[in-house]
Design a protein around this motif. Structure first.
Motif, PDB file in Angstrom:
ATOM      1  N   GLU A  75       0.828  -1.209   0.000  1.00  0.00           N
ATOM      2  CA  GLU A  75       0.000   0.000   0.000  1.00  0.00           C
ATOM      3  C   GLU A  75       0.864   1.261   0.000  1.00  0.00           C
ATOM      4  OE1 GLU A  75      -3.391   2.505  -0.009  1.00  0.00           O
ATOM      5  OE2 GLU A  75      -2.922   0.515  -0.794  1.00  0.00           O
ATOM      6  N   ALA A  76       1.927   1.285   0.779  1.00  0.00           N
ATOM      7  CA  ALA A  76       2.812   2.457   0.784  1.00  0.00           C
ATOM      8  C   ALA A  76       3.471   2.646  -0.584  1.00  0.00           C
ATOM      9  CB  ALA A  76       3.877   2.312   1.869  1.00  0.00           C
ATOM     10  N   THR A  77       3.821   1.556  -1.227  1.00  0.00           N
ATOM     11  CA  THR A  77       4.420   1.638  -2.562  1.00  0.00           C
ATOM     12  C   THR A  77       3.394   2.140  -3.571  1.00  0.00           C
ATOM     13  OG1 THR A  77       5.910  -0.174  -1.968  1.00  0.00           O
ATOM     14  CG2 THR A  77       5.716   0.345  -4.306  1.00  0.00           C
ATOM     15  N   ARG A  78       2.164   1.684  -3.459  1.00  0.00           N
ATOM     16  CA  ARG A  78       1.105   2.187  -4.339  1.00  0.00           C
ATOM     17  C   ARG A  78       0.934   3.688  -4.152  1.00  0.00           C
ATOM     18  NH1 ARG A  78      -3.367   4.375  -4.368  1.00  0.00           N
ATOM     19  NH2 ARG A  78      -3.684   4.239  -2.110  1.00  0.00           N
ATOM     20  N   ILE A  79       0.888   4.135  -2.915  1.00  0.00           N
ATOM     21  CA  ILE A  79       0.763   5.565  -2.637  1.00  0.00           C
ATOM     22  C   ILE A  79       1.947   6.327  -3.228  1.00  0.00           C
ATOM     23  CG2 ILE A  79       0.816   7.282  -0.774  1.00  0.00           C
ATOM     24  CD1 ILE A  79      -0.850   5.213   0.891  1.00  0.00           C
ATOM     25  N   ALA A  80       3.147   5.776  -3.051  1.00  0.00           N
ATOM     26  CA  ALA A  80       4.350   6.434  -3.587  1.00  0.00           C
ATOM     27  C   ALA A  80       4.231   6.677  -5.083  1.00  0.00           C
ATOM     28  CB  ALA A  80       5.593   5.593  -3.286  1.00  0.00           C
ATOM     29  N   PHE A  81       3.760   5.671  -5.798  1.00  0.00           N
ATOM     30  CA  PHE A  81       3.676   5.791  -7.257  1.00  0.00           C
ATOM     31  C   PHE A  81       2.423   6.521  -7.715  1.00  0.00           C
ATOM     32  CE2 PHE A  81       6.185   1.574  -7.303  1.00  0.00           C
ATOM     33  CZ  PHE A  81       7.378   2.236  -7.153  1.00  0.00           C
ATOM     34  N   ASP A  82       1.270   6.113  -7.218  1.00  0.00           N
ATOM     35  CA  ASP A  82       0.003   6.620  -7.738  1.00  0.00           C
ATOM     36  C   ASP A  82      -0.413   7.969  -7.172  1.00  0.00           C
ATOM     37  OD1 ASP A  82      -0.093   4.256  -9.155  1.00  0.00           O
ATOM     38  OD2 ASP A  82      -1.589   3.317  -7.856  1.00  0.00           O
ATOM     39  N   GLU A  83      -0.070   8.252  -5.928  1.00  0.00           N
ATOM     40  CA  GLU A  83      -0.505   9.505  -5.310  1.00  0.00           C
ATOM     41  C   GLU A  83       0.615  10.538  -5.188  1.00  0.00           C
ATOM     42  OE1 GLU A  83      -2.804   8.880  -1.747  1.00  0.00           O
ATOM     43  OE2 GLU A  83      -3.704   7.059  -2.593  1.00  0.00           O
ATOM     44  N   LEU A  84       1.839  10.079  -4.927  1.00  0.00           N
ATOM     45  CA  LEU A  84       2.948  11.010  -4.762  1.00  0.00           C
ATOM     46  C   LEU A  84       3.746  11.217  -6.041  1.00  0.00           C
ATOM     47  CD1 LEU A  84       4.200   9.774  -1.271  1.00  0.00           C
ATOM     48  CD2 LEU A  84       2.649  11.684  -1.786  1.00  0.00           C
ATOM     49  N   GLY A  85       3.501  10.390  -7.051  1.00  0.00           N
ATOM     50  CA  GLY A  85       4.176  10.546  -8.328  1.00  0.00           C
ATOM     51  C   GLY A  85       5.646  10.183  -8.308  1.00  0.00           C
ATOM     52  N   LEU A  86       6.067   9.369  -7.348  1.00  0.00           N
ATOM     53  CA  LEU A  86       7.459   8.938  -7.309  1.00  0.00           C
ATOM     54  C   LEU A  86       7.717   7.886  -8.385  1.00  0.00           C
ATOM     55  CD1 LEU A  86       7.987   8.701  -3.449  1.00  0.00           C
ATOM     56  CD2 LEU A  86       8.791  10.503  -5.000  1.00  0.00           C
ATOM     57  N   HIS A  87       8.962   7.773  -8.776  1.00  0.00           N
ATOM     58  CA  HIS A  87       9.349   6.780  -9.774  1.00  0.00           C
ATOM     59  C   HIS A  87      10.001   5.550  -9.136  1.00  0.00           C
ATOM     60  CE1 HIS A  87      10.972   4.886 -13.327  1.00  0.00           C
ATOM     61  NE2 HIS A  87      12.185   4.959 -12.821  1.00  0.00           N
ATOM     62  N   ARG A  88      10.631   5.744  -7.969  1.00  0.00           N
ATOM     63  CA  ARG A  88      11.438   4.679  -7.385  1.00  0.00           C
ATOM     64  C   ARG A  88      11.275   4.666  -5.870  1.00  0.00           C
ATOM     65  NH1 ARG A  88      16.075   1.961  -8.920  1.00  0.00           N
ATOM     66  NH2 ARG A  88      17.568   1.596  -7.261  1.00  0.00           N
ATOM     67  N   SER A  91       8.211   2.641 -10.653  1.00  0.00           N
ATOM     68  CA  SER A  91       6.799   2.817 -10.997  1.00  0.00           C
ATOM     69  C   SER A  91       6.417   2.132 -12.292  1.00  0.00           C
ATOM     70  CB  SER A  91       6.448   4.304 -11.080  1.00  0.00           C
ATOM     71  OG  SER A  91       7.225   4.927 -12.077  1.00  0.00           O
ATOM     72  N   ASP A  92       7.383   1.891 -13.153  1.00  0.00           N
ATOM     73  CA  ASP A  92       7.055   1.259 -14.430  1.00  0.00           C
ATOM     74  C   ASP A  92       7.094  -0.261 -14.345  1.00  0.00           C
ATOM     75  OD1 ASP A  92      10.285   1.907 -16.060  1.00  0.00           O
ATOM     76  OD2 ASP A  92       9.766   1.030 -14.148  1.00  0.00           O
ATOM     77  N   ALA A  93       7.393  -0.809 -13.185  1.00  0.00           N
ATOM     78  CA  ALA A  93       7.406  -2.259 -13.029  1.00  0.00           C
ATOM     79  C   ALA A  93       5.989  -2.794 -13.198  1.00  0.00           C
ATOM     80  CB  ALA A  93       7.958  -2.647 -11.676  1.00  0.00           C
ATOM     81  N   GLY A  94       5.756  -3.527 -14.273  1.00  0.00           N
ATOM     82  CA  GLY A  94       4.438  -4.097 -14.528  1.00  0.00           C
ATOM     83  C   GLY A  94       3.418  -3.093 -15.004  1.00  0.00           C
ATOM     84  N   ARG A  95       3.862  -1.935 -15.463  1.00  0.00           N
ATOM     85  CA  ARG A  95       2.952  -0.886 -15.916  1.00  0.00           C
ATOM     86  C   ARG A  95       3.389  -0.369 -17.272  1.00  0.00           C
ATOM     87  NH1 ARG A  95       1.390   2.604 -10.774  1.00  0.00           N
ATOM     88  NH2 ARG A  95       1.507   0.989  -9.235  1.00  0.00           N
ATOM     89  N   ASP A  96       2.607   0.506 -17.813  1.00  0.00           N
ATOM     90  CA  ASP A  96       2.927   1.156 -19.078  1.00  0.00           C
ATOM     91  C   ASP A  96       4.164   2.030 -18.896  1.00  0.00           C
ATOM     92  OD1 ASP A  96       3.044   2.534 -21.446  1.00  0.00           O
ATOM     93  OD2 ASP A  96       1.053   3.429 -21.281  1.00  0.00           O
ATOM     94  N   SER A  97       5.249   1.725 -19.606  1.00  0.00           N
ATOM     95  CA  SER A  97       6.495   2.468 -19.436  1.00  0.00           C
ATOM     96  C   SER A  97       6.400   3.886 -19.982  1.00  0.00           C
ATOM     97  CB  SER A  97       7.659   1.726 -20.103  1.00  0.00           C
ATOM     98  OG  SER A  97       7.427   1.620 -21.490  1.00  0.00           O
ATOM     99  N   GLU A  98       5.346   4.201 -20.689  1.00  0.00           N
ATOM    100  CA  GLU A  98       5.171   5.556 -21.214  1.00  0.00           C
ATOM    101  C   GLU A  98       4.424   6.454 -20.238  1.00  0.00           C
ATOM    102  OE1 GLU A  98       6.566   6.657 -24.105  1.00  0.00           O
ATOM    103  OE2 GLU A  98       7.502   4.693 -24.008  1.00  0.00           O
TER     104      GLU A  98
END
Length: 169
Positions: free
Chosen positions: A95-108, A155-162
């Motif tokens: 969940e923290a990783t999801r927040i990092a990528f989806d809500e905080l816009g972090l890449h790593r 953030s691109d792990a398993g997601r659209d790299s674009e």
């Protein structure tokens, strides 16, 4: 937080820095919460409590947030002895990783674990982190400079790299 620290003092001792007695006081817990709120307001870090039945059974933190071209945070977490081995940490890290990528816009998001901490290694692997390296004498834990295995997830792990990142704060 003070109660969590006191109840899990011996259980967490092998994985944490040496703590003086002041760390286990109500004043120190309140100061830590104040610092976490200041970090959140300044986009430097994000602390999350893990609750079960209204009781704090752990925490997960996104520390040392760096924006600009890095868009990175360091992950830290701990779970109470009573909640250990039940998937609580894995769910919280996911969940923290999801927040990092989806809500905080972090890449790593990066994490470091002592090689003998098999449970924590399992948590990161189940949460999709990959091993990236080995750091000798990385952190001063329980009075000794401990080696750590370095893990990360992007953030691109398993997601659209674009996918376009959110504008840096």
């Amino acid at each position: 937080m003070r109660d969590f620290r006191l109840a899990n003092r011996e259980f967490l001792r092998p994985w944490e820095p040496v703590r003086d007695e002041g760390y286990y006081t109500l004043e120190a817990a309140a100061a830590a919460i104040d610092a976490q709120q200041a970090d959140r307001a300044a986009d430097r870090g994000y602390a999350f409590g893990i609750l079960e039945g209204g009781a704090l059974v752990g925490y997960v933190n996104l520390n040392a947030v760096v924006r600009g071209v890095f868009q990175n945070a360091y992950l830290g977490y701990a779970v109470a002895e009573a909640a250990n081995g039940r998937g609580v940490a894995t769910e919280a890290v996911r969940e923290a990783t999801r927040i990092a990528f989806d809500e905080l816009g972090l890449h790593r998001v990066q994490a470091a674990v002592m090689p003998r901490n098999a449970g924590s290694i399992r948590v990161l692997e189940k949460a999709g982190f990959r091993r990236e390296g080995y750091a000798q004498g990385y952190l001063l834990i329980s009075g000794a400079w401990e080696d750590h295995i370095l893990f990360a997830r992007t953030s691109d792990a398993g997601r659209d790299s674009e996918r376009r990142p959110r504008s840096p704060r």
